[in-house]
Design a protein around this motif. Structure first.
Motif, PDB file in Angstrom:
ATOM      1  N   GLU A 142       0.852  -1.183   0.000  1.00 43.95           N
ATOM      2  CA  GLU A 142       0.000   0.000   0.000  1.00 43.95           C
ATOM      3  C   GLU A 142       0.891   1.238   0.000  1.00 43.95           C
ATOM      4  OE1 GLU A 142      -2.946   2.463   2.867  1.00 43.95           O
ATOM      5  OE2 GLU A 142      -2.197   0.552   3.614  1.00 43.95           O
ATOM      6  N   LEU A 143       0.686   2.115  -0.950  1.00 44.42           N
ATOM      7  CA  LEU A 143       1.516   3.318  -1.036  1.00 44.42           C
ATOM      8  C   LEU A 143       0.641   4.563  -0.963  1.00 44.42           C
ATOM      9  CD1 LEU A 143       4.052   2.310  -3.837  1.00 44.42           C
ATOM     10  CD2 LEU A 143       4.397   2.263  -1.370  1.00 44.42           C
ATOM     11  N   PRO A 144       1.144   5.621  -0.333  1.00 50.78           N
ATOM     12  CA  PRO A 144       0.322   6.829  -0.196  1.00 50.78           C
ATOM     13  C   PRO A 144       0.233   7.602  -1.513  1.00 50.78           C
ATOM     14  CG  PRO A 144       2.508   7.184   0.710  1.00 50.78           C
ATOM     15  CD  PRO A 144       2.468   5.759   0.267  1.00 50.78           C
ATOM     16  N   SER A 145      -0.900   8.242  -1.696  1.00 49.75           N
ATOM     17  CA  SER A 145      -1.118   8.946  -2.964  1.00 49.75           C
ATOM     18  C   SER A 145      -0.340  10.252  -3.026  1.00 49.75           C
ATOM     19  CB  SER A 145      -2.613   9.229  -3.137  1.00 49.75           C
ATOM     20  OG  SER A 145      -3.086   9.900  -1.964  1.00 49.75           O
ATOM     21  N   ASN A 146       0.008  10.795  -1.845  1.00 49.28           N
ATOM     22  CA  ASN A 146       0.647  12.117  -1.864  1.00 49.28           C
ATOM     23  C   ASN A 146       2.178  12.037  -1.813  1.00 49.28           C
ATOM     24  OD1 ASN A 146       0.309  11.053   0.730  1.00 49.28           O
ATOM     25  ND2 ASN A 146       0.554  13.061   1.698  1.00 49.28           N
ATOM     26  N   PHE A 147       2.746  10.842  -2.006  1.00 51.41           N
ATOM     27  CA  PHE A 147       4.206  10.699  -2.055  1.00 51.41           C
ATOM     28  C   PHE A 147       4.661  10.621  -3.513  1.00 51.41           C
ATOM     29  CE2 PHE A 147       5.929   8.879   2.183  1.00 51.41           C
ATOM     30  CZ  PHE A 147       5.120   9.747   2.916  1.00 51.41           C
ATOM     31  N   PRO A 148       5.923  10.968  -3.764  1.00 47.00           N
ATOM     32  CA  PRO A 148       6.441  10.769  -5.126  1.00 47.00           C
ATOM     33  C   PRO A 148       6.592   9.281  -5.435  1.00 47.00           C
ATOM     34  CG  PRO A 148       8.181  11.543  -3.645  1.00 47.00           C
ATOM     35  CD  PRO A 148       6.902  11.591  -2.871  1.00 47.00           C
ATOM     36  N   ALA A 149       6.950   8.967  -6.675  1.00 43.38           N
ATOM     37  CA  ALA A 149       7.153   7.562  -7.041  1.00 43.38           C
ATOM     38  C   ALA A 149       8.370   7.023  -6.288  1.00 43.38           C
ATOM     39  CB  ALA A 149       7.374   7.442  -8.545  1.00 43.38           C
ATOM     40  N   PRO A 150       8.327   5.766  -5.818  1.00 47.74           N
ATOM     41  CA  PRO A 150       9.483   5.219  -5.096  1.00 47.74           C
ATOM     42  C   PRO A 150      10.744   5.197  -5.964  1.00 47.74           C
ATOM     43  CG  PRO A 150       7.577   3.780  -4.856  1.00 47.74           C
ATOM     44  CD  PRO A 150       7.220   4.802  -5.891  1.00 47.74           C
ATOM     45  N   VAL A 151      11.885   5.316  -5.314  1.00 47.51           N
ATOM     46  CA  VAL A 151      13.177   5.230  -5.998  1.00 47.51           C
ATOM     47  C   VAL A 151      13.524   3.766  -6.259  1.00 47.51           C
ATOM     48  CG1 VAL A 151      15.665   5.676  -5.746  1.00 47.51           C
ATOM     49  CG2 VAL A 151      13.995   7.364  -4.941  1.00 47.51           C
ATOM     50  N   TYR A 152      13.225   2.920  -5.261  1.00 48.40           N
ATOM     51  CA  TYR A 152      13.586   1.508  -5.373  1.00 48.40           C
ATOM     52  C   TYR A 152      12.681   0.825  -6.401  1.00 48.40           C
ATOM     53  CZ  TYR A 152      14.561  -3.322  -4.091  1.00 48.40           C
ATOM     54  OH  TYR A 152      14.924  -4.646  -4.130  1.00 48.40           O
ATOM     55  N   ASP A 153      13.280   0.224  -7.412  1.00 47.10           N
ATOM     56  CA  ASP A 153      12.532  -0.397  -8.497  1.00 47.10           C
ATOM     57  C   ASP A 153      12.173  -1.835  -8.115  1.00 47.10           C
ATOM     58  OD1 ASP A 153      11.477  -1.424 -10.771  1.00 47.10           O
ATOM     59  OD2 ASP A 153      13.129  -0.841 -12.098  1.00 47.10           O
ATOM     60  N   MET A 154      10.931  -2.008  -7.669  1.00 46.68           N
ATOM     61  CA  MET A 154      10.533  -3.325  -7.170  1.00 46.68           C
ATOM     62  C   MET A 154      10.232  -4.316  -8.290  1.00 46.68           C
ATOM     63  SD  MET A 154       8.427  -2.254  -3.768  1.00 46.68           S
ATOM     64  CE  MET A 154       8.162  -0.559  -4.273  1.00 46.68           C
ATOM     65  N   SER A 155      10.260  -3.849  -9.544  1.00 50.66           N
ATOM     66  CA  SER A 155      10.022  -4.807 -10.631  1.00 50.66           C
ATOM     67  C   SER A 155      11.205  -5.777 -10.759  1.00 50.66           C
ATOM     68  CB  SER A 155       9.784  -4.081 -11.953  1.00 50.66           C
ATOM     69  OG  SER A 155      10.967  -3.478 -12.399  1.00 50.66           O
ATOM     70  N   TRP A 156      12.371  -5.401 -10.196  1.00 48.52           N
ATOM     71  CA  TRP A 156      13.520  -6.310 -10.208  1.00 48.52           C
ATOM     72  C   TRP A 156      13.517  -7.247  -9.006  1.00 48.52           C
ATOM     73  CZ3 TRP A 156      16.397  -6.681 -14.466  1.00 48.52           C
ATOM     74  CH2 TRP A 156      16.374  -5.621 -15.368  1.00 48.52           C
ATOM     75  N   ASN A 157      12.649  -6.973  -8.070  1.00 45.99           N
ATOM     76  CA  ASN A 157      12.584  -7.797  -6.861  1.00 45.99           C
ATOM     77  C   ASN A 157      11.130  -7.799  -6.387  1.00 45.99           C
ATOM     78  OD1 ASN A 157      13.228  -9.245  -4.546  1.00 45.99           O
ATOM     79  ND2 ASN A 157      13.975  -7.445  -3.410  1.00 45.99           N
ATOM     80  N   PRO A 158      10.246  -8.433  -7.173  1.00 48.10           N
ATOM     81  CA  PRO A 158       8.811  -8.332  -6.866  1.00 48.10           C
ATOM     82  C   PRO A 158       8.513  -8.877  -5.467  1.00 48.10           C
ATOM     83  CG  PRO A 158       9.208  -9.424  -8.987  1.00 48.10           C
ATOM     84  CD  PRO A 158      10.529  -9.329  -8.292  1.00 48.10           C
TER      85      PRO A 158
END
Lengths: 347, 246
Positions: A34-50
């Motif tokens: 669950e990610l908050p709507s008012n934060f920027p996009a995460p830096v950590y790319d979870m597509s490499w570590n789903p």
């Protein structure tokens, strides 16, 4: 009808042939973050570590397992205490095996997927390789990575857990770090009173003093402690008098640039009330000492940050209101979250 | 409307992302480490650097990565995911084999060290696993090449030599490109595997563009100018000394 099926089939093949192999492994359940709507996009790319339920659970167990340290006494969770927002409550400098003491205070762990570098000096450039430092640092967990990996491989329980999360094959450091990263990716704090106010949650508003503190914060603190993460991630010399016993040059150690002398990462102010002591060397036990530092005790050195150079005067009322505002950054749901709490390891 | 003409377009799209299946052979490279032409033997006979200082070697390791094959028309063909750690102490690490499409090549190019992308991409495995002791944890990044030993000229405790060469950022990027033209063209066939011997001369580390005196510098374990200077020396350490093309 047939040709529509052919089109559909071709489209499916098109998507299939171009897919990225970042899918969740069969046999694992995807973990919905669950990610908050008012934060920027995460830096950590979870597509490499789903994230998977199995991977996060394994990471959590590793985080709380003291056997990751050389003498099986210190886990990650030993210094990173949940009730202190994963900082080390009441400890100015980090502790390690053999009664060793580190050079800096334990930073709180939350919202790490939004961080582009780690440690007070930013020396670590990726969430996955971050745990390598505390695990191998002689002042922290003091273990040799190769020894740790062979110990994990010799442990039947861990062999099963790693197989469930990452499939067959030997446990290696990449799997260890990815599991820890998966757990750390779930340590997010964005449900404080401040957040509720910002999201206009029904019935939640600042008291008059909190609102006054927020105004002071925005006027005097927010350029470095930038909302909504309450840090801009930069490195700055905030005018702390030099501590001759620690000889800590800060960011300069990483960049070799004298322009970075005495610069440290701007920490987030989220959960700040819960995580004393403060500063990179934990020199202040009370937020009012921090206020006093900024309003009166700035030490002038060549790399002093222009924003604090002329001090930040804070009246008694401003300090009191600021304290009450900072109190609204405490996230009780995070600090008490059952999914982040210590797991007792008996096997 | 019957847009049958879309069918071949879609078919092309579908196959566009398919991997090429060119016939693959392979190339084998054996690294031979020497000091000023004399075969390197760890922990034994002393060698002499260009400054006349004697020394012994206890550790000698380096990364070979991003291998490319240069075709006869000078076009370059990248060998995907090519990362190797050559360690004098491990015989098996000194012979590497990588896939190469069937064809004829005139040269081999590679990097000494690990490209910047892999330095910032999180947990790696294989040759890049930090378990190999070639990764700085306190200041994330790979040690591109490492030489340790002793010298009477060293002023360090135990008269040690510690040269950990790394750094992938800015002016002092220590990743070096090497391009070695083969004395004869390399023909890769399904049954034909070129075998190269590449000689690496440790002597070059301390001479060439920048003379290094052990009496002045006996330890490097941070990225920066000194590390970079040594890397500009050792980028000339490789020679192809033998090719068997059968």
């Amino acid at each position: 009808m047939t040709k529509y099926l052919i089109y559909a089939g071709c489209l499916f093949l098109l998507i299939w042939s171009c897919r990225r192999n970042g899918d969740v492994r069969p046999g694992t359940q995807p973990y919905t973050l669950e990610l908050p709507s008012n934060f920027p996009a995460p830096v950590y790319d979870m597509s490499w570590n789903p994230l998977t339920v199995q991977g996060v659970a394994l990471g959590r167990r590793l985080f709380y397992d003291p056997r990751l340290s050389r003498d099986s006494t210190i886990s990650c969770g030993f210094c990173h205490q949940q009730f202190a927002a994963f900082a080390h409550f009441d400890h100015p400098l980090s502790h390690g095996i053999d009664n060793r003491t580190g050079l800096r205070s334990v930073p709180g762990l939350f919202n790490l997927i939004w961080q582009k570098d780690f440690m007070w000096d930013g020396g670590v450039n990726h969430l996955e390789v971050q745990p390598l430092t505390p695990i191998t640092d002689p002042n922290e967990m003091g273990e040799d990575l190769a020894r740790l990996i062979s110990r994990l491989n010799a442990d039947q329980k861990y062999r099963g857990l790693f197989r469930d999360a990452f499939g067959e094959g030997e446990i290696n450091s990449q799997k260890l770090f990815k599991a820890l990263a998966q757990f750390m990716a779930t340590m997010n704090s964005f449900n404080s009173k401040y957040d509720s106010v910002m999201r206009h949650a029904p019935g939640v508003q600042f008291t008059a003093e909190e609102a006054g503190g927020y105004a002071t914060f925005q006027a005097k603190c927010a350029s470095c402690h930038k909302e909504p993460l309450f840090t801009d991630g930069s490195f700055r010399n905030n005018g702390l008098p030099y501590n001759p016993y620690l000889h800590d040059a800060g960011r300069m150690r990483i960049t070799n640039s004298t322009g970075d002398y005495l610069k440290f990462k701007v920490p987030s102010l989220r959960n700040v009330i819960k995580s004393p002591p403060y500063m990179h060397d934990g020199r202040f036990y009370d937020l009012f000492d921090v206020f006093l530092h900024y309003s009166e005790n700035i030490e002038q050195t060549p790399t002093i940050d222009p924003l604090v150079k002329n001090r930040i005067p804070l009246s008694n009322q401003e300090q009191r209101e600021l304290y009450l505002f900072l109190n609204t950054l405490t996230d009780p749901g995070f600090i008490n979250s059952k999914s982040l709490s210590e797991v007792l390891i008996t096997d | 409307m019957k847009p049958y003409y879309l069918l071949p377009v879609l078919f092309l799209l579908c196959t566009a992302c398919k991997k090429d299946k060119q016939e693959q052979g392979n190339i084998q490279v054996t690294f031979k480490n020497v000091v000023n032409g004399v075969p390197l033997v760890l922990n034994t006979a002393p060698y002499t650097n260009a400054n006349g200082e004697t020394f012994t070697v206890t550790t000698f390791k380096y990364y070979i990565s991003n291998i490319s094959l240069i075709k006869m028309d000078n076009s370059e063909l990248r060998v995907p995911d090519s990362y190797f750690l050559v360690d004098e102490n491990t015989a098996a690490s000194k012979t590497i084999t990588f896939n190469a499409p069937v064809g004829e090549y005139r040269a081999v190019a590679f990097k000494i060290g690990v490209d910047s992308i892999r330095n910032v991409s999180g947990a790696q495995t294989g040759a890049l696993d930090p378990v190999n002791g070639m990764f700085w944890s306190w200041n994330s990044g790979y040690i591109m090449a490492k030489m340790e030993g002793t010298s009477p000229a060293s002023t360090a405790p135990g008269q040690t030599l510690t040269f950990h060469i790394g750094g992938f950022k800015g002016n002092f990027n220590a990743v070096q490109d090497v391009n070695l033209v083969s004395p004869i063209s390399l023909t890769v066939g399904l049954e034909r595997r070129p075998q190269l011997t590449i000689t690496a001369d440790l002597y070059t580390w301390f001479t060439g563009v920048n003379l290094v005196k052990f009496s002045e510098n006996s330890a490097i374990h941070v990225p920066g100018e000194l590390a970079w200077k040594i890397s500009t020396n050792y980028r000339y350490m490789f020679r192809i000394t033998d090719v068997t093309d059968l």
